[in-house]
Design an enzyme around this catalytic site. Sequence first.
Site, PDB file in Angstrom:
ATOM      1  N   SER A  21     -32.263  33.180 -18.553  1.00 13.77           N
ATOM      2  CA  SER A  21     -33.792  33.664 -18.205  1.00 13.77           C
ATOM      3  C   SER A  21     -33.687  35.286 -18.559  1.00 13.77           C
ATOM      4  O   SER A  21     -32.607  35.872 -18.212  1.00 13.77           O
ATOM      5  CB  SER A  21     -34.179  33.465 -16.921  1.00 13.77           C
ATOM      6  N   GLU A  68     -29.905  17.826  -6.541  1.00 11.89           N
ATOM      7  CA  GLU A  68     -28.800  17.118  -6.047  1.00 11.89           C
ATOM      8  C   GLU A  68     -27.528  17.717  -5.580  1.00 11.89           C
ATOM      9  O   GLU A  68     -27.000  17.429  -4.571  1.00 11.89           O
ATOM     10  CB  GLU A  68     -28.474  16.046  -7.258  1.00 11.89           C
ATOM     11  N   SER A 104     -24.395  29.746 -17.022  1.00 15.16           N
ATOM     12  CA  SER A 104     -24.545  28.265 -16.888  1.00 15.16           C
ATOM     13  C   SER A 104     -24.128  28.321 -18.574  1.00 15.16           C
ATOM     14  O   SER A 104     -24.235  29.115 -19.472  1.00 15.16           O
ATOM     15  CB  SER A 104     -25.897  27.637 -17.036  1.00 15.16           C
ATOM     16  N   GLU A 142     -29.145  34.091  -4.962  1.00 12.46           N
ATOM     17  CA  GLU A 142     -30.204  33.446  -5.965  1.00 12.46           C
ATOM     18  C   GLU A 142     -31.125  32.455  -4.977  1.00 12.46           C
ATOM     19  O   GLU A 142     -32.241  32.497  -5.507  1.00 12.46           O
ATOM     20  CB  GLU A 142     -29.489  32.859  -6.996  1.00 12.46           C
ATOM     21  N   GLN A 188     -28.638  36.756 -16.241  1.00 10.10           N
ATOM     22  CA  GLN A 188     -27.261  35.987 -15.549  1.00 10.10           C
ATOM     23  C   GLN A 188     -26.711  34.941 -16.490  1.00 10.10           C
ATOM     24  O   GLN A 188     -27.290  34.214 -16.899  1.00 10.10           O
ATOM     25  CB  GLN A 188     -27.834  35.107 -14.270  1.00 10.10           C
TER      26      GLN A 188
HETATM   27  C1  LIG Z   1     -36.246  27.609 -15.611  1.00 11.23           C
HETATM   28  C2  LIG Z   1     -34.577  27.785 -15.660  1.00 11.23           C
HETATM   29  C3  LIG Z   1     -34.126  29.033 -15.494  1.00 11.23           C
HETATM   30  C4  LIG Z   1     -32.417  29.206 -15.520  1.00 11.23           C
HETATM   31  N1  LIG Z   1     -32.139  30.320 -15.672  1.00 11.23           N
HETATM   32  C5  LIG Z   1     -30.987  30.605 -15.627  1.00 11.23           C
HETATM   33  C6  LIG Z   1     -30.028  31.829 -15.810  1.00 11.23           C
HETATM   34  O1  LIG Z   1     -30.805  32.866 -15.884  1.00 11.23           O
HETATM   35  N2  LIG Z   1     -28.844  31.969 -16.060  1.00 11.23           N
HETATM   36  C7  LIG Z   1     -28.080  30.895 -15.811  1.00 11.23           C
HETATM   37  O2  LIG Z   1     -26.916  31.136 -16.091  1.00 11.23           O
HETATM   38  N3  LIG Z   1     -28.515  29.591 -15.750  1.00 11.23           N
HETATM   39  C8  LIG Z   1     -29.779  29.362 -15.591  1.00 11.23           C
HETATM   40  N4  LIG Z   1     -30.373  28.160 -15.581  1.00 11.23           N
HETATM   41  C9  LIG Z   1     -29.599  26.954 -15.618  1.00 11.23           C
HETATM   42  C10 LIG Z   1     -29.260  26.266 -14.398  1.00 11.23           C
HETATM   43  O3  LIG Z   1     -28.676  26.917 -13.319  1.00 11.23           O
HETATM   44  C11 LIG Z   1     -28.673  24.803 -14.518  1.00 11.23           C
HETATM   45  O4  LIG Z   1     -29.684  24.156 -15.600  1.00 11.23           O
HETATM   46  C12 LIG Z   1     -28.383  24.136 -13.415  1.00 11.23           C
HETATM   47  O5  LIG Z   1     -27.441  24.651 -12.660  1.00 11.23           O
HETATM   48  C13 LIG Z   1     -27.918  22.552 -13.872  1.00 11.23           C
HETATM   49  O6  LIG Z   1     -27.101  22.735 -14.762  1.00 11.23           O
HETATM   50  P1  LIG Z   1     -27.078  21.804 -16.269  1.00 11.23           P
HETATM   51  O7  LIG Z   1     -28.467  22.110 -16.669  1.00 11.23           O
HETATM   52  O8  LIG Z   1     -25.987  21.829 -16.910  1.00 11.23           O
HETATM   53  O9  LIG Z   1     -27.301  20.182 -15.504  1.00 11.23           O
HETATM   54  P2  LIG Z   1     -26.037  18.996 -15.327  1.00 11.23           P
HETATM   55  O10 LIG Z   1     -25.106  19.883 -14.413  1.00 11.23           O
HETATM   56  O11 LIG Z   1     -25.593  18.639 -16.595  1.00 11.23           O
HETATM   57  O12 LIG Z   1     -26.810  18.124 -14.532  1.00 11.23           O
HETATM   58  C14 LIG Z   1     -27.397  16.871 -15.041  1.00 11.23           C
HETATM   59  C15 LIG Z   1     -27.845  15.996 -13.995  1.00 11.23           C
HETATM   60  O13 LIG Z   1     -26.849  15.576 -13.284  1.00 11.23           O
HETATM   61  C16 LIG Z   1     -26.909  15.909 -11.838  1.00 11.23           C
HETATM   62  N5  LIG Z   1     -25.958  16.128 -11.359  1.00 11.23           N
HETATM   63  C17 LIG Z   1     -24.619  16.705 -11.709  1.00 11.23           C
HETATM   64  N6  LIG Z   1     -23.498  16.690 -10.891  1.00 11.23           N
HETATM   65  C18 LIG Z   1     -23.792  16.045  -9.836  1.00 11.23           C
HETATM   66  C19 LIG Z   1     -23.288  15.530  -8.469  1.00 11.23           C
HETATM   67  N7  LIG Z   1     -21.914  16.216  -8.526  1.00 11.23           N
HETATM   68  N8  LIG Z   1     -23.841  14.707  -7.955  1.00 11.23           N
HETATM   69  C20 LIG Z   1     -24.863  14.464  -7.968  1.00 11.23           C
HETATM   70  N9  LIG Z   1     -25.779  14.748  -9.329  1.00 11.23           N
HETATM   71  C21 LIG Z   1     -25.160  15.445  -9.986  1.00 11.23           C
HETATM   72  C22 LIG Z   1     -27.853  17.137 -11.677  1.00 11.23           C
HETATM   73  O14 LIG Z   1     -28.499  17.228 -10.467  1.00 11.23           O
HETATM   74  C23 LIG Z   1     -28.782  16.751 -12.769  1.00 11.23           C
HETATM   75  O15 LIG Z   1     -29.756  16.106 -12.426  1.00 11.23           O
HETATM   76  C24 LIG Z   1     -31.773  28.054 -15.503  1.00 11.23           C
HETATM   77  C25 LIG Z   1     -32.415  26.681 -15.350  1.00 11.23           C
HETATM   78  C26 LIG Z   1     -33.872  26.542 -15.499  1.00 11.23           C
HETATM   79  C27 LIG Z   1     -34.374  25.327 -15.278  1.00 11.23           C
END
Ligand SMILES: Cc1cc2nc3c(=O)[nH]c(=O)nc-3n(C[C@H](O)[C@H](O)[C@H](O)COP(=O)(O)OP(=O)(O)OC[C@H]3O[C@@H](n4cnc5c(N)ncnc54)[C@H](O)[C@@H]3O)c2cc1C
Length: 394
Positions: free
Chosen positions: A147, A364, A115, A230, A112
């Site tokens: 992933s 969140e 992100s 998902e 996928q």
């Molecule tokens: C094990 C694992 C596997 C994954 N696999 C995939 C994959 O295969 N493909 C893929 O595309 N992605 C994948 N992801 C990514 C995952 O979808 C993102 O990490 C997730 O959506 C959060 O985005 P970010 O890491 O950019 O954090 P951010 O969006 O930068 O968030 C940082 C912090 O701010 C908080 N925050 C952000 N916006 C708000 C809001 N509006 N209100 C309150 N709090 C907020 C969040 O909750 C978090 O605590 C994976 C992640 C993990 C951990």
Amino acid sequence: MTDQEELRRRVADFLAVHDPRSTPAMGWLQARYDAGLAWVHFPVGHGGLGLPRSLQGEVDELFAAAGGPDNRPRVNMIGLGMAAPTILAFGTEAQKKRFLRPLWTGEEIWCQLFSEPGAGSDLAALGTRAVRDGDEWVVNGQKVWTSGAQNAQWAILVARTDPDRRKHAGITYFLCPMSEPGIEVRPLRQITGEAEFNEVFLTDVRISDEWRLGEQGNGWRIANTTLNNERVAIGGRPVPREDGMIGIVARNWREHPERRTPDLHHQLMELWVEAEVARLTSIRLAQKLAAGQEPGPEGSAMKLTFARISQALSGLELELNGADGLRYGDWTMTRPEEVHFLSKDAGHRYLRAKGNSIEGGTSEILKNVVAERVLGLPAEPRFDKDLPWKELQR
Ligand SMILES: Cc1cc2nc3c(=O)[nH]c(=O)nc-3n(C[C@H](O)[C@H](O)[C@H](O)COP(=O)(O)OP(=O)(O)OC[C@H]3O[C@@H](n4cnc5c(N)ncnc54)[C@H](O)[C@@H]3O)c2cc1C
């Protein structure tokens, strides 16, 4: 004859002709797909019979009992849980014909590409660009946390095609061949020591317009179908009582009376009840899906609960293990083919569970979804949703 009796007859007839002990695994899986016994709720011609989804469980059990091979569901979680329902909902007939069979048999593994470093929770802000060039699209950008990209032949990809439109409107959904020149997959190491996921760099990657899923600019709507599926795939799988993390911790408790304290007992009782309530709720969600309804915000609620309980239980398991709970087996970097949520040791379970409240949408963000779409509370202020994407601060 009821649908159920008819299905049992079809399974028996299939096994009489395709004995799993004497048929090569892939040929057997392909024949099962062609017989409409892969996912019985899918349409005829696409691995199904157009029957209620609730009948699938028994079909799987009958084939497993007869020794039928599985289609690598743990390796192809993204394909089976997310790409397939999205292709079914939005694909052309030609796309369904091309992709669903090798996806279901496990010949083609999917990942996928959603992100990005600047677009996770706010996925609609994504900046990977796809520019039309004749019958192809040229894609440039970077994805992250992908992933299983190291094992994948295909990816579901969202990219920005119309930077002049508002952020949700200018996104298009593609099916991206991972073997294309210009795709570079680099491992990212996690807290467990493993590298399940990756950074993926896309440089002048050419994707045929044939592999665009849905209309140009409709990618956000299609991505939401993927994300709803998902969340159900991660958090909404019905399991037997005391299965999964609660089963592991309850067993530990029963087998080691010397580890018990009143405080740990209290924690275990509370978590046992919560796990059981979550399990019963997941059965209700499964019944809704079985009745042919789409997974909605209930999937978000289940995933939210699953993440919280699994982190609390894996922490309790370490507490129960006392000083041994501080040991960690092996921190050598590995590239696992499948995600091990539970099958390794207590330390691994504890560290891996940390990702549960991030992957598939952070807790969140899921709370926001539940607040707005289930409870009807006022929406979070979103000041940028009507601005053209190119004017957004990123
Ligand atoms: C094990 C694992 C596997 C994954 N696999 C995939 C994959 O295969 N493909 C893929 O595309 N992605 C994948 N992801 C990514 C995952 O979808 C993102 O990490 C997730 O959506 C959060 O985005 P970010 O890491 O950019 O954090 P951010 O969006 O930068 O968030 C940082 C912090 O701010 C908080 N925050 C952000 N916006 C708000 C809001 N509006 N209100 C309150 N709090 C907020 C969040 O909750 C978090 O605590 C994976 C992640 C993990 C951990």
